[in-house]
Each structure stands twice: as structure tokens, then as C-alpha cells.
Enzyme design. Structure first.
Site, mmCIF file in Angstrom:
data_model
loop_
_atom_site.group_PDB
_atom_site.id
_atom_site.type_symbol
_atom_site.label_atom_id
_atom_site.label_comp_id
_atom_site.label_asym_id
_atom_site.label_seq_id
_atom_site.Cartn_x
_atom_site.Cartn_y
_atom_site.Cartn_z
ATOM 1 N N HIS A 287 0.834 -1.205 0.000
ATOM 2 C CA HIS A 287 0.000 0.000 0.000
ATOM 3 C C HIS A 287 0.870 1.258 0.000
ATOM 4 O O HIS A 287 0.650 2.177 -0.800
ATOM 5 C CB HIS A 287 -0.911 -0.022 1.232
ATOM 6 C CG HIS A 287 -1.584 1.283 1.514
ATOM 7 N ND1 HIS A 287 -2.860 1.568 1.060
ATOM 8 C CD2 HIS A 287 -1.173 2.390 2.199
ATOM 9 C CE1 HIS A 287 -3.199 2.784 1.455
ATOM 10 N NE2 HIS A 287 -2.184 3.304 2.147
ATOM 11 N N GLU A 288 1.881 1.296 0.884
ATOM 12 C CA GLU A 288 2.750 2.475 0.966
ATOM 13 C C GLU A 288 3.528 2.695 -0.329
ATOM 14 O O GLU A 288 3.673 3.829 -0.797
ATOM 15 C CB GLU A 288 3.718 2.337 2.145
ATOM 16 C CG GLU A 288 3.060 2.335 3.514
ATOM 17 C CD GLU A 288 2.311 3.609 3.818
ATOM 18 O OE1 GLU A 288 2.728 4.681 3.315
ATOM 19 O OE2 GLU A 288 1.299 3.550 4.541
ATOM 20 N N HIS A 291 1.650 4.430 -3.075
ATOM 21 C CA HIS A 291 1.669 5.895 -3.081
ATOM 22 C C HIS A 291 2.822 6.410 -3.936
ATOM 23 O O HIS A 291 2.672 7.404 -4.661
ATOM 24 C CB HIS A 291 1.818 6.420 -1.643
ATOM 25 C CG HIS A 291 0.576 6.299 -0.806
ATOM 26 N ND1 HIS A 291 -0.633 6.829 -1.178
ATOM 27 C CD2 HIS A 291 0.365 5.705 0.398
ATOM 28 C CE1 HIS A 291 -1.538 6.587 -0.251
ATOM 29 N NE2 HIS A 291 -0.959 5.896 0.719
ATOM 30 N N GLU A 367 -5.683 7.058 -0.875
ATOM 31 C CA GLU A 367 -5.672 5.846 -0.048
ATOM 32 C C GLU A 367 -6.378 4.688 -0.752
ATOM 33 O O GLU A 367 -5.898 3.552 -0.733
ATOM 34 C CB GLU A 367 -6.316 6.118 1.310
ATOM 35 C CG GLU A 367 -5.538 7.058 2.205
ATOM 36 C CD GLU A 367 -4.139 6.560 2.506
ATOM 37 O OE1 GLU A 367 -3.982 5.349 2.776
ATOM 38 O OE2 GLU A 367 -3.198 7.372 2.454
#
Length: 427
Positions: A287-288, A291, A367
Site C-alpha cells: 500500500h505504501e 503511493h 488511499e
């Protein structure tokens, strides 16, 4: 939102599969206490700020700064010196008035709900260190900014903006390597399966990973986190030890008579299972890294700098208005630092609220996109379980008023994120 905390005392049907009643009640009470604290601390802040304005606190502190700098041999012509004294006194006042609230938050609310891991001595040592480091950065940067504004001529706002851009990039670059280690211990993630898996995942999406660190976040709090930093081909990943099931100090019983016992931190509670398994940690990192891959970090920097340029431009337009200074008690002088404070803190306040809301909306969108990226990496199932674990570890309350959520939540509510991952998880 407070009404939601007070009245939602049973686990809603849609949450029955992901949250037990005990955790639900703990999170409800924790968020209710935080909400109460936020209300009273916010009210105090508003009353304090209003009284400072009504009683002429800003010109009083400016005149006091002039007297102090004058005694040191710097007359009124040394405006930058007087500005630095003013800034030091203002931040000291803010630190002192904010100290009781910080103490109450740490040693009453966070302590009551099992998150605080600090002793009183560690807290004060940390607070003093933070204040000193902040002054070491704030005072030189402010003096240079004021000097640039003074000598910049008609286009000073361009030079001031470029200066703040360089400073922000430098601080982002050096923070984790030189500033953060002053407060927390960073150790390289030991060789092993998790490190190999992280490096493999980073390589698969061309993320230029150079190092992976574990930070001892458990010295302060049992809240967990992870982030990456660095520019160009030199990026690092930082994992809080509280995020890692295998490394969290909160999962390990203290050995009797162990030499590593530290007087600055409290004894860790025994048998408190916390953190994520390796597969779930990888999903969180997926997920990070999403970004980064999707350009969210660059987009946020661009938006921030566009806003910064606009603010300096409007500052250049407004700084010549003597009425602004007179309204705040400065009838004979127009100090540059006071102008910055009046315009950026007060005049721009409504604009900043609108901008904050727009950025919150954008953040939620980012997100969801980062979750979708982790899903494309095949991490949907693990991210699903990781989000549930992190929500439990941090006592997040999964029920929210939609208006409160829309205005305040930079991350989508848990149920919305889980729903977006659910189809892929089932597949």
C-alpha cells in the site's frame, strides 16, 4: 460524532465478522475520551488566542523582545535579531501553555487505554530535546527568510518561495538520517525472510530501495506505523517495531534481571499480542509503495509548493497595508515577521480551512488507489487482515458520522476500505 461514540454500544451487524465486542467497547471508550480531550484543548486554544489578541499580547511580546535585544546591544535597526527573540519567546510560551495538555494526553488518556510507554522523566527529557532541536532549525531558517524578504526587492516573494522549497527538500532528506535518530533508535532490519521479501517486492515495481530500518516506536507508544523517505535512487523504508509481530517489544516478556532494562521506559506488558505477520507487513508496504508508484508523493509536493507560492505572492500584495498592522496593535512599525504572522496565521485562516478539506478529500482518494495497487500485487487478502489488526491495535472506532468523517478523516473509514478489498479477497 460524540453522539455516535456514546450511543453505539453494540457491534453493528456488518462488523460482526471482524471485531469482537470487547475490542469494540475499548475502542469506543478510547475515542470518546480522545474526543472529550480534543474539545476542551481546542476550546482552551481558541480562548487563549482570542485573549492574546484582545489584550495586545503580540505587540507586548514584540516590545519585550525589543527591550531584551536592546540590552544585548542590538537597537531597533536590528529587526531580524528582535524577530528571533520574539520567535523564541513565542515558542517558549506555546510550549509552556501546551505542556499540561500534553501531559494529560500522555499520562491520563494514553496511559488509561494502554498506549503510553513513557516515564515522566523520559517525557520531559524528550520535550526539552524537541524544543532545542526545533529552535536550532527554526531560528536560522527564519533569519535567512527575513533577510531574503528584506533584500529581495519587488520580486522577493519568488526568492522567498524558492528558499522555503530548498529548506523543505533538505529537511525531508535529512530528517530520518540525522534528526529522527536523536529521539528514537533506528536499526537495520536483520537479514531474513521478511527483508528478502521486502527487497523482492520493491524490485518488482522498480522501487529504488537502499535500506530497511526498524525504529523502536515502542519506547513511546504502542501505536504502529510505517513509511518510506528519500529522493531519486536513494530510498529507505522505516518500520515501527510495533508493526512487526516478530519484533514488537510488547510481545516479549521481560527477562528477569535483564541488563537491557531501561529506567526511561516503563516495563512492557506481558503477553500482549500485537502487530502483523510478515505477509501482512508486506501488504501494508505494498500500500505504501503504491503511493510512490502512483505518484502521490510527487503530486502532494507539487500541490504544497503551488500553495506556498500563492501564499507568498498574496503576502507580497498585502504586506504594504498599514491597516493590517494597526488592527493588531502595530501603529508605528510594520515588522516583517509580524506581517508574516498576521497574513499567514489570521488572514489566510478561512482559505486554509477550505484547502485542508480539499486535501483531505484528495488524501482519501489516494488511499483507495494505494489499496487497489496492493490488490494488484496480490496482497488483497493480507491487507484486509492487516487493516483489521491495525485497527484493533490502535483502537480505531469503525463507526463514524458521515459529515465528521468527510471533514476530518484523511483515510477512508475501515468498512469502506474493507469493502473495496472484499471482492479480490474472496477471489
Amino acid at each position: 460524532q460524540r453522539r455516535v461514540y456514546r450511543t453505539t454500544t453494540h457491534v453493528p451487524q456488518e462488523l460482526g465478522q471482524i471485531m469482537d465486542s470487547e475490542t469494540f467497547e475499548k475502542s469506543r471508550l478510547y475515542q470518546l475520551d480522545k474526543s472529550t480531550f480534543s474539545f476542551w484543548s481546542g476550546l482552551y486554544s481558541e480562548v487563549e488566542g482570542t485573549m492574546i489578541l484582545l489584550c495586545g499580547g503580540i505587540p507586548f511580546l514584540w516590545n519585550l523582545s525589543g527591550q531584551i535585544s536592546g540590552r544585548a546591544g542590538f537597537g531597533p535597526e536590528y529587526e531580524i535579531v528582535q524577530s528571533l527573540v520574539f520567535l523564541l519567546l513565542a515558542t517558549l510560551f506555546s510550549a509552556v501553555t501546551g505542556l499540561p495538555w500534553s501531559l494529560y494526553n500522555t499520562f491520563v488518556i494514553e496511559e488509561k487505554h494502554g498506549f503510553n510507554q513513557q516515564t515522566l522523566g523520559f517525557f520531559f527529557k524528550d520535550a526539552i530535546k524537541k524544543f532545542i532541536v526545533t529552535q536550532c532549525i527554526l531560528l536560522p531558517v527564519t533569519s535567512l527568510l527575513l533577510y531574503i524578504i528584506k533584500i529581495g526587492g519587488d520580486y522577493f516573494f519568488i526568492y522567498a518561495w524558492l528558499f522555503t522549497l530548498v529548506v523543505s527538500l533538505v529537511l525531508v532528506t535529512i530528517y530520518a538520517d540525522y534528526i529522527a535518530p536523536l529521539f528514537d533508535k533506528f536499526i537495520p532490519l536483520p537479514e531474513g525472510e521478511l527483508k528478502q521479501q521486502i527487497e523482492t517486492m520493491a524490485k518488482s515495481i522498480d522501487f529504488p530501495l537502499t535500506k530497511v530500518y526498524v525504529v523502536e516506536g515502542s519506547k513511546r507508544s504502542s501505536h504502529s506505523n510505517a513509511y518510506f523517505y528519500g529522493f531519486f535512487k536513494n530510498k529507505r523504508i522505516v518500520l515501527f517495531d510495533t508493526l512487526l509481530e516478530d519484533y514488537s517489544a510488547l510481545n516479549k516478556e521481560q527477562a528477569e534481571g535483564e541488563d537491557g532494562e531501561n529506567e526511561e521506559t516503563k516495563p512492557k506488558p506481558k503477553n500482549k499480542k500485537q502487530g502483523c505477520k510478515n505477509e501482512e507487513v508486506l501488504a501494508v508496504l505494498g500500500h505504501e509503495l503504491g503511493h510512490w508508484k502512483l505518484g502521490h508523493t510527487v503530486k502532494n509536493i507539487i500541490i504544497s509548493q503551488m500553495n506556498s507560492f500563492l501564499c507568498f505572492f498574496l503576502f507580497a500584495v498585502l504586506i504594504g497595508q498599514k491597516e493590517l498592522f494597526a488592527a493588531f496593535g502595530f501603529y508605528d512599525t510594520q515588522p516583517t515577521l509580524i506581517g508574516l504572522m498576521i497574513i499567514f496565521q489570521f488572514i489566510f485562516s478561512p482559505y486554509n480551512e477550505v484547502l485542508s478539506f480539499c486535501l483531505t478529500v484528495l488524501s482519501r482518494r489516494f488511499e483507495f488507489q494505494a489499496d487497489a495497487f496492493a490488490k494488484e500485487l496480490g496482497k488483497a487478502k493480507d491487507l484486509y487482515s492487516a487493516l483489521i489488526k491495525l485497527n484493533k491495535d490502535n483502537l480505531g472506532f469503525p463507526v463514524s458520522d458521515w459529515i465528521f468523517s468527510m471533514w476530518h478523516y484523511s483515510h477512508p473509514p475501515l468498512l469502506e476500505r474493507l469493502q473495496a478489498l472484499k471482492d479480490a479477497k474472496q477471489e
